[in-house]
Each structure stands twice: as C-alpha cells, then as structure tokens.
Write a protein that holds these residues in place. Structure first.
Motif, PDB file in Angstrom:
ATOM      1  N   CYS A   1       0.854  -1.188   0.000  1.00 21.36           N
ATOM      2  CA  CYS A   1       0.000   0.000   0.000  1.00 21.36           C
ATOM      3  C   CYS A   1       0.889   1.237   0.000  1.00 21.36           C
ATOM      4  O   CYS A   1       2.085   1.151   0.316  1.00 21.36           O
ATOM      5  N   TYR A   2       0.321   2.375  -0.362  1.00 17.43           N
ATOM      6  CA  TYR A   2       1.060   3.636  -0.260  1.00 17.43           C
ATOM      7  C   TYR A   2       0.759   4.332   1.062  1.00 17.43           C
ATOM      8  O   TYR A   2       1.151   5.476   1.274  1.00 17.43           O
TER       9      TYR A   2
ATOM     10  N   TYR B   1       1.785  -5.427  -5.294  1.00 18.74           N
ATOM     11  CA  TYR B   1       0.655  -5.228  -4.377  1.00 18.74           C
ATOM     12  C   TYR B   1      -0.033  -6.550  -4.091  1.00 18.74           C
ATOM     13  O   TYR B   1      -0.333  -7.326  -5.006  1.00 18.74           O
TER      14      TYR B   1
ATOM     15  N   GLU C   1      -2.409   1.287 -10.119  1.00 19.36           N
ATOM     16  CA  GLU C   1      -1.079   1.790 -10.462  1.00 19.36           C
ATOM     17  C   GLU C   1      -1.076   3.316 -10.538  1.00 19.36           C
ATOM     18  O   GLU C   1      -0.152   3.973 -10.038  1.00 19.36           O
TER      19      GLU C   1
ATOM     20  N   TYR D   1      -1.022   4.672  -7.025  1.00 13.30           N
ATOM     21  CA  TYR D   1       0.316   4.533  -6.451  1.00 13.30           C
ATOM     22  C   TYR D   1       1.248   5.601  -7.009  1.00 13.30           C
ATOM     23  O   TYR D   1       2.004   6.247  -6.265  1.00 13.30           O
TER      24      TYR D   1
ATOM     25  N   LEU E   1       2.839   8.314  -4.375  1.00 15.06           N
ATOM     26  CA  LEU E   1       4.267   8.206  -4.092  1.00 15.06           C
ATOM     27  C   LEU E   1       5.047   9.372  -4.680  1.00 15.06           C
ATOM     28  O   LEU E   1       6.029   9.843  -4.078  1.00 15.06           O
TER      29      LEU E   1
ATOM     30  N   LEU F   1       3.082  -1.223 -11.475  1.00 12.04           N
ATOM     31  CA  LEU F   1       2.564  -1.895 -10.289  1.00 12.04           C
ATOM     32  C   LEU F   1       2.056  -3.272 -10.712  1.00 12.04           C
ATOM     33  O   LEU F   1       1.316  -3.393 -11.691  1.00 12.04           O
TER      34      LEU F   1
END
Length: 336
Positions: A129-130, A172, A187, A190, A194, A205
């Motif tokens: 996870c982010y 993930y 993706e 993310y 990030l 991802l």
C-alpha cells in the motif's frame, strides 16, 4: 445444488516452452509478513546448497532460458546471491530480484542497491500500500518508512527513471480475503501518491492475488474465512486467463534444488512431474506420484518439459480469478 465449479477440478493444462527459472534461494527473511505464502522469517535457515547452486550455473549455461527470477525469503541474504547474479547477467539472462526493500538498509547490505544497478538487475519490490498504516499493519512497525527509504535509494541510482534501463516494479497484495482491484487504476493511484508525497517514481505496479495456502491460508482458517475466500476465487474464475498462467513457461526451484510448476505448488509440496522418458520416471502414467523420482535441477539438463501436464489443485483458481494473477502482475496487463 453446488455451483458447477464446486464439482469440477481445476482444468487440465500443459506446459509451453520453458522461459524462466524462479529460484527460491532461502526462506530466511528480515521480515515476517502476514500474506507470505512461504512462511519466511528471521528464524528460517533453509538455503540453496553450494552443490545445487553449482548445478544451477550448469543449467544456465546449457539451457536457453531467458529469465532468472530470484526469490525467497529475502534472496539477497543467500551468501552467493551476488555471484549468481553476476553469472546470469554474463550469460545474457534477464535477472529479477524479488526485493522487500527493507533489506537495502540491513547491516552488511549497504551497497546492495548499487550492486543491483551496476548489473542491470530488475527489481520487483513489495509495497502492499502507499499508506504507512496499512503497510505496517501487514508487515510490521517501521516497514513503510524503511521501504520508502529503499525506493528513494533506488531512484537515486536511476531505477524507475525514463531511459535508464533500470526497471523498478512494485508489488501489491490485498490485505484480506479479496481480489486485487484493477491493476491499471491502482497503479495510477500509487504513482500519484508516491510522487506527490515522497518524490518516488517506478515503472509498473504488479497486483497479485493472495494464495489460500501457508501463513495466509492458516489465517483464513483461524478467522473462519477460508471457505468464503475459496468460493470467491471459484466464482471469479475466467477461462481466458488460462493461456497466460506463469506455470506454462516457468519452473520453480526450491532450496534443495527440486522442481515445481510454480512457487505455490512448491509450498504445497506438489512436485513437477517428470516426462515419462526422463531418467527415473516410471513408464506407467497412472503410477502414483510418490513412487516417481522427484524432478531436480539436474533433470533440466536432459528432460524436455514442453507439452508436459502441469500439476493443479484448487488453489490454482487464485491465478485465474478476475483479472488473473502471476508473478508479473495481472494477466490482463501483461502487454504493458
């Protein structure tokens, strides 16, 4: 009446051309994650022997495989990890390191990221996870911050940067008994989080469905969720995913050098079946598997696996459910 899939075994499938070797170098790991189908952890001692590693060098030299996929545990903790990487890259193989990111800051591994970059190793890094809260809940306190530090270290060396040739993929896994969301949409989330929060970039991802085996399977049983999750996998079965299954082109090798159709079969002790003309194989196709010689790395020097049946069980529905799942992510997105 039970649904049709509840009364049928997973469809019979056969191997194509062997393209990749996935080597489980060690079960030792600096983490102990809830979803880990290997039950890896700091106290595990299993590790590929010098004899098997020397044999692996011979297989790489003699066999036209294209990819060496190194996994564990934390594969980097094997004492001959770097030697194997150098040999495979010298032979022109694509090398993938299944990296948990926190290993990059472990004592004695301070130069690991630099080594990976110098040898053009593709990094597939676990980051479920982010969000700090979700990652630490699944993988342990402090893992998120250490993972972010590792990603920033890789970025600084060029990983994930356009034109660098250094591939950085994130991996993930759902936190519970559910299928991964659509890979492309997740993706994008993310990438945005990030980049905005930490200045991190990556290539792709890869979403992987949790297998109902080992540590995760035991957790499902203890929570009374195993049957419900298995029904979800069966209900989500899509036959169009069969052609893209990783077991068609990959062989999984355990720490003793024995062969399996995939890493999940390895954890369930379901060995790859030798061709009937391979040394040690029984002539009768109905012979019980227990009576067969276990396929080993040495068999890859002589045995032809193309067209051979793949050992399947109900856990295989996890790879065909929904968008599909493989070590390269969702089967729907493998053309990325």
């Amino acid at each position: 009446m039970l649904p049709l899939l509840d009364r049928l075994a997973f469809p019979a499938i056969r191997r194509g051309r062997l393209e990749a070797l996935q080597i489980n170098l060690t079960y030792r790991c600096n983490q102990r994650c809830l979803h880990c189908h290997v039950n890896a952890g700091p106290t595990r001692t299993e590790s590929l022997s010098d004899q098997s590693l020397d044999l692996l060098h011979q297989v790489i030299d003699a066999h036209p495989v294209q990819t060496l996929d190194l996994t564990g545990g934390a594969p980097e903790l094997h004492p001959r990890f770097r030697e194997l990487v150098v040999h495979a890259r010298r032979e022109g193989l694509r090398v993938i390191d299944r990296c948990n990111l926190t290993i990059l800051s472990e004592p004695g591994q301070e130069d690991l990221a630099q080594f990976l970059a110098e040898h053009g190793v593709e990094v597939s890094a676990s980051l479920p996870c982010y969000s700090r809260e979700n990652v630490d809940a699944q993988r342990g306190d402090g893992v998120f911050d250490a993972s972010i530090k590792g990603l920033q270290q890789l970025n600084a060396l060029g990983y994930g940067m356009p034109g660098s040739g250094l591939i950085l993929n994130l991996v993930y896994n759902p936190q519970g008994p559910s299928l991964p969301p659509p890979q492309a949409a997740l993706e994008a989330e993310y990438q945005r989080h990030l980049r905005e929060d930490f200045g991190i970039v990556f290539n792709h991802l890869l979403t992987i469905t949790n297998q109902p085996i080992a540590r995760f399977g035991s957790t499902l049983v203890s929570r009374g969720q195993f049957n419900t999750y298995m029904q979800l996998l069966r209900d989500s079965y899509r036959p169009e995913n069969l052609d893209g299954l990783m077991c068609r082109t990959l062989v999984s090798v355990d720490w003793q050098g024995y062969l399996y159709d995939c890493d999940f079969n390895q954890m369930l002790d379901l060995p790859l079946e030798l061709p009937l003309d391979a040394p040690g194989a029984l002539e009768a196709s109905t012979a019980p598997l227990i009576a067969r010689q276990r396929a080993h790395l040495r068999d890859l020097l002589t045995a032809r696996l193309n067209g051979q049946p793949i050992v399947t069980r109900d856990h295989c529905f996890a790879c065909t459910a929904g968008q599909g799942s493989s070590c390269s992510g969702a089967l729907e997105a493998l053309d990325l």
